[in-house]
Design an enzyme around this catalytic site. Sequence first.
Site, PDB file in Angstrom:
ATOM      1  N   TYR B 125       0.842  -1.185   0.000  1.00 40.07           N
ATOM      2  CA  TYR B 125       0.000   0.000   0.000  1.00 40.07           C
ATOM      3  C   TYR B 125       0.885   1.246   0.000  1.00 40.07           C
ATOM      4  CZ  TYR B 125      -3.364   3.533   0.955  1.00 40.07           C
ATOM      5  OH  TYR B 125      -4.128   4.661   0.832  1.00 40.07           O
ATOM      6  N   ASN B 210      -2.408   6.430   6.741  1.00 39.94           N
ATOM      7  CA  ASN B 210      -2.997   7.232   7.826  1.00 39.94           C
ATOM      8  C   ASN B 210      -3.639   6.297   8.856  1.00 39.94           C
ATOM      9  OD1 ASN B 210      -5.429   6.344   6.771  1.00 39.94           O
ATOM     10  ND2 ASN B 210      -5.838   8.256   5.680  1.00 39.94           N
ATOM     11  N   SER B 234       5.963   8.792  12.579  1.00 41.62           N
ATOM     12  CA  SER B 234       7.413   8.692  12.395  1.00 41.62           C
ATOM     13  C   SER B 234       8.160   9.502  13.458  1.00 41.62           C
ATOM     14  CB  SER B 234       7.753   9.194  10.994  1.00 41.62           C
ATOM     15  OG  SER B 234       9.015   8.751  10.614  1.00 41.62           O
ATOM     16  N   GLN B 256      12.664  15.164   9.984  1.00 46.29           N
ATOM     17  CA  GLN B 256      11.662  14.274  10.557  1.00 46.29           C
ATOM     18  C   GLN B 256      10.385  15.035  10.856  1.00 46.29           C
ATOM     19  OE1 GLN B 256      12.068  10.945  10.774  1.00 46.29           O
ATOM     20  NE2 GLN B 256       9.888  11.143  11.103  1.00 46.29           N
ATOM     21  N   GLU B 323      12.522   4.881  16.218  1.00 43.65           N
ATOM     22  CA  GLU B 323      12.498   4.365  14.843  1.00 43.65           C
ATOM     23  C   GLU B 323      13.848   4.677  14.168  1.00 43.65           C
ATOM     24  OE1 GLU B 323       9.830   6.543  12.366  1.00 43.65           O
ATOM     25  OE2 GLU B 323       9.885   5.077  10.719  1.00 43.65           O
ATOM     26  N   GLU B 411       4.415 -37.153  28.537  1.00 45.63           N
ATOM     27  CA  GLU B 411       3.390 -36.153  28.190  1.00 45.63           C
ATOM     28  C   GLU B 411       2.029 -36.813  27.966  1.00 45.63           C
ATOM     29  OE1 GLU B 411       4.583 -33.433  25.075  1.00 45.63           O
ATOM     30  OE2 GLU B 411       5.939 -32.357  26.416  1.00 45.63           O
ATOM     31  N   HIS B 416       1.958 -40.830  19.843  1.00 48.89           N
ATOM     32  CA  HIS B 416       3.265 -40.271  19.479  1.00 48.89           C
ATOM     33  C   HIS B 416       4.362 -41.296  19.744  1.00 48.89           C
ATOM     34  CE1 HIS B 416       1.157 -36.449  19.407  1.00 48.89           C
ATOM     35  NE2 HIS B 416       2.253 -35.796  19.061  1.00 48.89           N
TER      36      HIS B 416
END
Lengths: 430, 430
Positions: B125, B210, B234, B256, B323, B411, B416
Amino acid sequence: MKTYNYPNKNKWTLLSQRPILNQNDLEQTVNSILQLVKKNKDEALLELTLKYDNVKLNNVKVGPLEITKAISIVSMELKTAIEQAYNNITLFHESQLETESKVIETTTGVKCWRKSVGIDKVGLYIPGGSAPLFSTILMLGIPAKIAGCKDVILCTPANENGNIDPTILYTANLVGITSIYKVGGAQAIAAMGFGTETIPQVYKIFGPGNQYVTKAKELIQQNGIAIDMPAGPSEVLIIADQSGNPEFIAADLLSQAEHGSDSQVILLSNSLKIIDDVKCELIKQLEKLPRKETALGALNNSRLILLKTIYDCIEFSNIYAPEHLIIASNNADKYASKITNAGSVFLGNYSCESAGDYASGTNHTLPTNGFSKNYSGVSVDSFVKKITFQKLSAQGISNIGQSIEIMAEAEGLFAHKNAVTLRLNSIRND
Amino acid sequence: MKTYNYPNKNKWTLLSQRPILNQNDLEQTVNSILQLVKKNKDEALLELTLKYDNVKLNNVKVGPLEITKAISIVSMELKTAIEQAYNNITLFHESQLETESKVIETTTGVKCWRKSVGIDKVGLYIPGGSAPLFSTILMLGIPAKIAGCKDVILCTPANENGNIDPTILYTANLVGITSIYKVGGAQAIAAMGFGTETIPQVYKIFGPGNQYVTKAKELIQQNGIAIDMPAGPSEVLIIADQSGNPEFIAADLLSQAEHGSDSQVILLSNSLKIIDDVKCELIKQLEKLPRKETALGALNNSRLILLKTIYDCIEFSNIYAPEHLIIASNNADKYASKITNAGSVFLGNYSCESAGDYASGTNHTLPTNGFSKNYSGVSVDSFVKKITFQKLSAQGISNIGQSIEIMAEAEGLFAHKNAVTLRLNSIRND
């Protein structure tokens, strides 16, 4: 168990569907548990443990004496078995750690690399229930330690006497888990996600559980806590040609089926004889199982599918995206390269799923429910984050600076451009 | 921008908090968009595009003529800049691909390995808005192709004339994206998550957006679709000692801050002079910025913090988990080894954040909001799943079989155990 002979390709997606669980009211119930623990912390844990596990505890933390006692109780035979598994799992997972940073000089003077750093605080959840799943502690605790996680805590419910199975405590101590807490269910996930007076908040939560635990893990992510992967009932898909062993195949299908009546097992073969022989073996072996009822429930969700070729079987399997895939064939190696979606793959007649469940060295925490299309099983990767680094020399910024200026301007980000322009000007004036 | 001189350590966690966004009604609005697209598919996309983007489209798919035209429009200068970035990003990300499977023989006859396989279908996107963020196409499309993803599709909103910025189309074509669709917002995430008549369903969704897009990505996970990482505004944190350059530092803080008024920028230093000089530079440089108002908004969320030593600054930074982290110091290399939580780190005075944003080679899709404690930035890893394989010979299962039997029995999983016992018996009888 239903048999399908040569189903049309347009039916494969339908035949790949898992049973749908009824989840009405689940989110609401779990959410109220999360909120209660967030608000009342330890007090809520004691209250919920009494309510759901029917145990009255004064303190959820396991003390050192309980651990010492557990170590003395576990049999030497079991300790030796666990140790062999521990060694194999350690060897395979150590090979996954990136120890050196490969420095790439992408342009002269521009060096880039990345570094794996263990996630500081992780929490492991081990379910209670009918059997102590100590093997999962190996599968989560060993990679956590190899990754370098500093705090590795564990939550597991106490039994009706307020105790934890000694094998759980022994194994947790063996892998170096920092602290162990007697708390289960959604409240355990809440405690590790929010923190309480006794239980520290962690950054990532791992481990299997029932639908309450699974939903709690899904919801806790909205609070910034990472989880290992989404979960669903366990499953195995077996691809067998005429070189497969029907006795072994039936045993492998049943070893998955005994996990729970919501498990799913699927056999694909190009041989009608194999399918018929496996059916006979299933009936024979099922009779002797202590968990016969559970396995029978799972077999009702399950399918035996006859397809024209082994390549058709592989194509079906890649659509199904199984958690465990066994290729029961003398040509397993040849087929393995065509597998694109699976959690863990077992090649040949001697590679039973229980080998990977316990001791071959691979991890048994794997993506179910078709999630092997987009998720990996747990590995050392799951316990680290990778930080990137870059260092530009004056020559480096001179070499790529103009491209950055042009691109930043085209994106309308003039301060981004200016950060480069000022540096280029300063170099020119030197 | 607030300045704090030597804040007490018990205030650091508070000073590390991000601004909290008001998200009332967001989940409900986004959920209704998701449900509408799930139900009415393409029809819903056209309806929602008219409603939110004010464009009437007949078809959301970008045709080959639009792409050819775009390629002819983009200037040669911009193409050359994008090509340099493309080459650097490719070099660094190619180094992340595990091409050979390391086979580990954990016990004689027990071989384990894993293989990276590209996720078949991924969706990217790219937001619309004031500027065409073609650089993000490089950051997502290049690792997707290196990973071997077969279908890489892209959604991005059209402008008021129903067109997509030519640089977006040029870059998407350059990185080999299979199909491009004119759809934005939560409806784009829904389309890729559920599939429509025109847009295929994908297994993992990447990219910024957004708060509607972010919420849609969070919610779509409940349908089994993976996402790159949780998102937030950010941010950059700069650690500077007296060898830092105040002019460069101010430029980096502003680059920034111009991203959005919800961005956060933080400067930590052990030098009061650096902090004072940066303040003067900020005022000077801010005046000349086209996005002055946006940057000013972000500066209001931001902090200049004086601490005693650079090691205190590093400790604070690891709590904040930024970040982007710039270490503006001639000793940056020495400090880098102490960094445990950060998305991407920029070492020394010539390593500006915009270098990593565009062209150094590292990825700019990074964990914000403190998520670098538990998430990595996007890399080739994000586009693959790793499948484990194991192959046991008769000797292999003989060597570990007994341990598996003992553990399975402990177990309570007898099927098994039986899967191993049958194999061991068969080997003994051979």
